[in-house]
Design an enzyme around this catalytic site. Structure first.
Site, PDB file in Angstrom:
ATOM      1  N   SER A 164     -23.336  -7.589 -26.226  1.00 28.60           N
ATOM      2  CA  SER A 164     -22.735  -6.645 -26.848  1.00 28.60           C
ATOM      3  C   SER A 164     -21.688  -6.816 -28.113  1.00 28.60           C
ATOM      4  O   SER A 164     -21.267  -6.200 -28.806  1.00 28.60           O
ATOM      5  CB  SER A 164     -22.034  -5.745 -26.019  1.00 28.60           C
ATOM      6  OG  SER A 164     -20.776  -6.680 -25.643  1.00 28.60           O
ATOM      7  N   GLY A 165     -21.234  -8.276 -27.899  1.00 30.39           N
ATOM      8  CA  GLY A 165     -20.132  -8.560 -28.966  1.00 30.39           C
ATOM      9  C   GLY A 165     -18.942  -8.791 -28.134  1.00 30.39           C
ATOM     10  O   GLY A 165     -17.687  -8.890 -28.466  1.00 30.39           O
ATOM     11  N   GLY A 166     -18.813  -8.097 -26.841  1.00 23.68           N
ATOM     12  CA  GLY A 166     -17.642  -8.359 -25.918  1.00 23.68           C
ATOM     13  C   GLY A 166     -17.642  -9.684 -25.484  1.00 23.68           C
ATOM     14  O   GLY A 166     -18.680 -10.552 -25.414  1.00 23.68           O
ATOM     15  N   VAL A 167     -16.302  -9.947 -24.773  1.00 27.75           N
ATOM     16  CA  VAL A 167     -16.047 -11.258 -24.189  1.00 27.75           C
ATOM     17  C   VAL A 167     -16.876 -11.479 -23.097  1.00 27.75           C
ATOM     18  O   VAL A 167     -17.381 -12.569 -22.909  1.00 27.75           O
ATOM     19  CB  VAL A 167     -14.553 -11.217 -23.968  1.00 27.75           C
ATOM     20  CG1 VAL A 167     -14.176 -12.741 -23.268  1.00 27.75           C
ATOM     21  CG2 VAL A 167     -13.659 -10.911 -25.074  1.00 27.75           C
ATOM     22  N   ASP A 168     -17.008 -10.428 -22.176  1.00 28.65           N
ATOM     23  CA  ASP A 168     -17.558 -10.700 -20.793  1.00 28.65           C
ATOM     24  C   ASP A 168     -19.102 -11.062 -21.074  1.00 28.65           C
ATOM     25  O   ASP A 168     -19.446 -12.195 -20.279  1.00 28.65           O
ATOM     26  CB  ASP A 168     -17.508  -9.484 -19.815  1.00 28.65           C
ATOM     27  CG  ASP A 168     -15.883  -9.133 -19.853  1.00 28.65           C
ATOM     28  OD1 ASP A 168     -15.206  -9.876 -20.192  1.00 28.65           O
ATOM     29  OD2 ASP A 168     -15.876  -8.021 -19.509  1.00 28.65           O
ATOM     30  N   SER A 169     -19.722 -10.209 -21.727  1.00 29.92           N
ATOM     31  CA  SER A 169     -21.300 -10.681 -21.858  1.00 29.92           C
ATOM     32  C   SER A 169     -21.447 -11.922 -22.803  1.00 29.92           C
ATOM     33  O   SER A 169     -22.625 -12.633 -22.282  1.00 29.92           O
ATOM     34  CB  SER A 169     -22.133  -9.465 -22.744  1.00 29.92           C
ATOM     35  OG  SER A 169     -21.468  -9.189 -24.032  1.00 29.92           O
ATOM     36  N   SER A 170     -20.659 -12.353 -23.540  1.00 30.56           N
ATOM     37  CA  SER A 170     -20.784 -13.502 -24.441  1.00 30.56           C
ATOM     38  C   SER A 170     -20.803 -14.736 -23.381  1.00 30.56           C
ATOM     39  O   SER A 170     -21.427 -15.402 -23.475  1.00 30.56           O
ATOM     40  CB  SER A 170     -19.876 -13.493 -25.458  1.00 30.56           C
ATOM     41  OG  SER A 170     -19.871 -12.374 -26.257  1.00 30.56           O
ATOM     42  N   GLU A 214       4.473 -10.908  -6.544  1.00 29.35           N
ATOM     43  CA  GLU A 214       3.665 -10.900  -7.503  1.00 29.35           C
ATOM     44  C   GLU A 214       3.892 -10.323  -8.908  1.00 29.35           C
ATOM     45  O   GLU A 214       3.479 -10.466  -9.867  1.00 29.35           O
ATOM     46  CB  GLU A 214       2.285 -10.212  -7.178  1.00 29.35           C
ATOM     47  CG  GLU A 214       2.054  -8.825  -6.958  1.00 29.35           C
ATOM     48  CD  GLU A 214       2.743  -8.455  -5.472  1.00 29.35           C
ATOM     49  OE1 GLU A 214       3.510  -9.154  -4.879  1.00 29.35           O
ATOM     50  OE2 GLU A 214       2.365  -7.268  -5.130  1.00 29.35           O
ATOM     51  N   CYS A 222       5.133  -6.054   1.619  1.00 37.36           N
ATOM     52  CA  CYS A 222       5.727  -4.422   1.754  1.00 37.36           C
ATOM     53  C   CYS A 222       5.031  -3.729   3.098  1.00 37.36           C
ATOM     54  O   CYS A 222       5.068  -4.127   3.982  1.00 37.36           O
ATOM     55  CB  CYS A 222       5.410  -3.948   0.397  1.00 37.36           C
ATOM     56  SG  CYS A 222       6.264  -4.488  -0.872  1.00 37.36           S
ATOM     57  N   TYR A 223       3.764  -2.832   2.510  1.00 38.22           N
ATOM     58  CA  TYR A 223       3.272  -2.333   3.646  1.00 38.22           C
ATOM     59  C   TYR A 223       2.652  -3.215   4.525  1.00 38.22           C
ATOM     60  O   TYR A 223       2.644  -3.168   5.994  1.00 38.22           O
ATOM     61  CB  TYR A 223       2.144  -1.295   3.161  1.00 38.22           C
ATOM     62  CG  TYR A 223       1.174  -0.818   3.999  1.00 38.22           C
ATOM     63  CD1 TYR A 223       1.548   0.441   4.664  1.00 38.22           C
ATOM     64  CD2 TYR A 223       0.090  -1.377   4.637  1.00 38.22           C
ATOM     65  CE1 TYR A 223       0.844   0.979   5.909  1.00 38.22           C
ATOM     66  CE2 TYR A 223      -0.837  -0.948   5.761  1.00 38.22           C
ATOM     67  CZ  TYR A 223      -0.388   0.465   6.067  1.00 38.22           C
ATOM     68  OH  TYR A 223      -0.893   1.089   7.079  1.00 38.22           O
ATOM     69  N   GLY A 250       0.890  -1.042   0.018  1.00 44.37           N
ATOM     70  CA  GLY A 250      -0.093  -0.054   0.008  1.00 44.37           C
ATOM     71  C   GLY A 250       0.788   1.125  -0.023  1.00 44.37           C
ATOM     72  O   GLY A 250       2.088   1.221   0.493  1.00 44.37           O
ATOM     73  N   HIS A 268       7.821  -7.321  -3.862  1.00 46.16           N
ATOM     74  CA  HIS A 268       6.543  -7.756  -4.294  1.00 46.16           C
ATOM     75  C   HIS A 268       6.694  -9.054  -5.155  1.00 46.16           C
ATOM     76  O   HIS A 268       7.462  -9.083  -6.189  1.00 46.16           O
ATOM     77  CB  HIS A 268       6.080  -6.895  -5.347  1.00 46.16           C
ATOM     78  CG  HIS A 268       5.569  -5.536  -4.830  1.00 46.16           C
ATOM     79  ND1 HIS A 268       4.210  -5.420  -4.277  1.00 46.16           N
ATOM     80  CD2 HIS A 268       5.891  -4.363  -4.787  1.00 46.16           C
ATOM     81  CE1 HIS A 268       4.111  -4.289  -3.579  1.00 46.16           C
ATOM     82  NE2 HIS A 268       5.061  -3.739  -4.020  1.00 46.16           N
ATOM     83  N   LYS A 305     -10.650 -11.565 -15.683  1.00 45.64           N
ATOM     84  CA  LYS A 305     -10.595 -11.564 -16.949  1.00 45.64           C
ATOM     85  C   LYS A 305      -9.929 -12.684 -17.748  1.00 45.64           C
ATOM     86  O   LYS A 305     -10.274 -13.217 -18.367  1.00 45.64           O
ATOM     87  CB  LYS A 305     -10.012 -10.157 -17.591  1.00 45.64           C
ATOM     88  CG  LYS A 305     -10.270 -10.071 -18.975  1.00 45.64           C
ATOM     89  CD  LYS A 305     -11.318  -9.147 -19.491  1.00 45.64           C
ATOM     90  CE  LYS A 305     -11.699  -9.147 -20.852  1.00 45.64           C
ATOM     91  NZ  LYS A 305     -12.714  -8.428 -21.103  1.00 45.64           N
TER      92      LYS A 305
END
Ligand code: XMP
Length: 516
Positions: free
Chosen positions: A227-233, A175, A85-86, A58, A173, A372
């Site tokens: 919508s044609g987007g990945v998430d909604s599909s 990650e 870290c923090y 942080g 970090h 995602k």
């Protein structure tokens, strides 16, 4: 029924830009992880019953007036804990070590020496390793019961541990990929120390989700906006897998989509994957609403409102509808404590917000637990093509915010044609995945040119390509000159109405990714 796997790692967010990355890295190792704000109450933590807790980094000093603290009780829950870290500084501070407020933040590449060769956290990692460090405060003394396990020139206490209570801290970090042994350290913590099993599995998730949706929906009907987007599909496909034609997906062509997009969406989901889709050609209606509008926020509002109007009209035709599917992702759900850039609030993002309440529908958000990357992977398992799931993001208001000035059918066509060339050349050069988002922008400027013996007075077009991990900050992509050259030549030759092409070399901030 719950889709939560038995083993969960809890990441407490103290505001680091990397918090979500920690959770994603853990999931990459097939352990389920969730992110919660730093002040999550101990009884809530007990209810989650995590196998391990990670305190994120942080930007604050533990001495700052508004410094985020977790409850001290967290350290005595008997749950293995790693402070990054923090998170390490706070561990030192709350457990009575000594922390000195620093005047300067140290940030970036560093080298650490691992001093303890039997530390379970550093098992199978080099004695001398490259890390990505970040510390404001300096730890002067580890808390009672802790041993120092690593040091660096600028942080004599770069790592510490109390093995008896499985409490660890590192001043860098793990990650981020710049920490060479970061991945191994996370594995050591998850599997060696916390006893996690690599059991998080999207196939399992899919099966459990499908059952959950079936149970929830019963014999009623569901609608989705694709919508044609990945998430909604992916969200709609998962629901379709559960309930078949009880789902009707509504796709609205708003006139500001990419070239051939409308056709492709329908053929991909309906013909290809058997989804029941109603496709609505709303182009004229949207162009009428956009006529004479130049202000970007007004464009966004008009498109959003018109979308809702069209969607409601279509939905009314379907009987017995009780649910609406939304492709909400986990990052939208996480209650973030990060200090976000101004762009998070400046642009009103267009989605179907407000629609479920207005229509009296309940929400089904089948991918709200997923990041995602996981949605992409699930999309592939559900039958979507690789090329589609890796598409660059496309804004809800579409090309309308890439046509500066008035939007009309003619200008949409110019931009669609130019955009197609930009993406085509990027793909041919094998750069599509390297770039986070690329597109063309039609400027409200005309410039003089010559074509043959003719003097022309035509549109100027800008090309934008950026790299970013979170879309909050971005750098302009160093596009090879030969690729730029091919794009520009093709656009000027093939797209009627454009005689000049420019490349956008601004980063975000201070610019934004989109031009409007
Ligand atoms: P900016 O331009 O704010 O963009 O740097 C950040 C990301 O958000 C996308 N964007 C939008 N997405 N509706 C959307 O759904 C919008 O109104 C909108 N405006 C920007 C942009 O494409 C980029 O990925």
């Amino acid at each position: 029924m719950s889709v939560q796997p038995e083993q969960t790692v809890l990441v407490l967010d103290f505001g680091s830009q990397y918090t979500q990355l920690i959770a994603r890295r853990i999931r990459d190792k097939r352990v389920y992880s969730v992110v919660h704000p730093f002040d999550l109450a101990p009884e809530k933590i007990r209810a989650i019953a995590p196998k391990a807790i990670i305190l994120s980094g942080g930007p604050q000093s533990v001495y700052a007036e508004s410094a985020p603290y977790c409850s001290r009780e967290i350290f005595s829950l008997g749950i293995p804990l790693l402070g990054i870290c923090y998170g390490m500084q706070l561990t030192a501070y709350l457990l009575d070590g000594r922390v000195e407020p620093a005047t300067e933040r140290e940030y970036g590449r560093a080298q650490i020496d691992v001093d303890a060769n039997d530390s379970p956290l550093f098992a199978n990692t080099p004695a001398h390793q490259r890390v990505w460090a970040s510390h404001g405060d300096r730890i002067l003394a580890a808390p009672p019961g802790f041993t120092v396990t690593a040091s660096s020139p600028s942080a004599p206490i770069a790592a510490f541990e109390d093995r008896a209570r499985a409490c660890y801290g590192i001043q860098f970090h793990p990650e981020v990929t710049h920490s060479e042994a970061g991945s191994q350290l996370l594995e050591n913590f998850l599997f060696g120390i916390a006893g996690c099993e690599p059991s998080w599995d999207l196939g399992d998730f899919r099966r459990r989700k499908v059952e959950e949706i079936r149970e929830q929906v019963g014999d009623r009907n569901v609608i989705a906006a694709v919508s044609g987007g990945v998430d909604s599909s992916v969200a709609a496909l998962l629901v379709a897998e559960a309930i078949g034609d009880q789902l009707t997906a509504i796709f609205v062509d708003n006139g500001v989509l990419r070239k051939h997009e409308a056709m492709q969406v329908v053929s991909r989901l309906s013909e290809g994957l058997g989804m029941h889709i109603v496709a609505v050609d709303g182009r004229q209606r949207f162009y009428e609403k956009l006529a004479g509008v130049e202000e970007p926020e007004v464009k966004r509002k008009r498109i959003g409102n018109e979308f809702i109007a069209v969607f409601e009209e279509e939905a009314k035709r379907i009987p017995n509808v009780e649910f609406l599917v939304q492709g909400t992702l986990y990052p939208d759900v996480i209650e973030s404590v990060s200090i976000k850039g101004p762009s998070a609030v400046i642009k009103t993002h267009h989605n179907v917000g407000g629609l479920p309440e207005k229509m009296g529908l309940k929400l089904i958000e089948p991918v709200r637990e997923l990041f995602k990357d996981e949605v992409r992977q699930l999309g592939i398992e559900l039958g979507l093509e690789e090329e589609f799931v890796w598409r660059h993001p496309f804004p809800g208001p579409g090309l309308a915010v890439r046509i500066l000035g008035e939007v009309n059918a003619e200008r949409v066509e110019v931009l669609q044609n130019a955009d197609e060339i930009v993406i085509d050349e990027i793909r041919r050069a094998g750069l599509y995945r390297e770039i986070s988002q690329a597109f063309a922008v039609l400027l409200p400027v005309k410039s003089v040119g010559v074509m043959g013996d003719e003097r022309t007075y035509e549109n100027v077009l800008a090309i934008r390509a950026v790299t970013t991990t979170d879309f909050m900050t971005a750098d302009w992509f160093r596009m090879p000159h030969d690729v730029l050259d091919r794009m520009a030549r093709r656009i000027v030759n093939e797209v009627r109405g454009v005689n000049r092409v420019v490349y956008d070399v601004s980063s975000k901030p201070p610019s934004t990714i989109e031009w409007e």
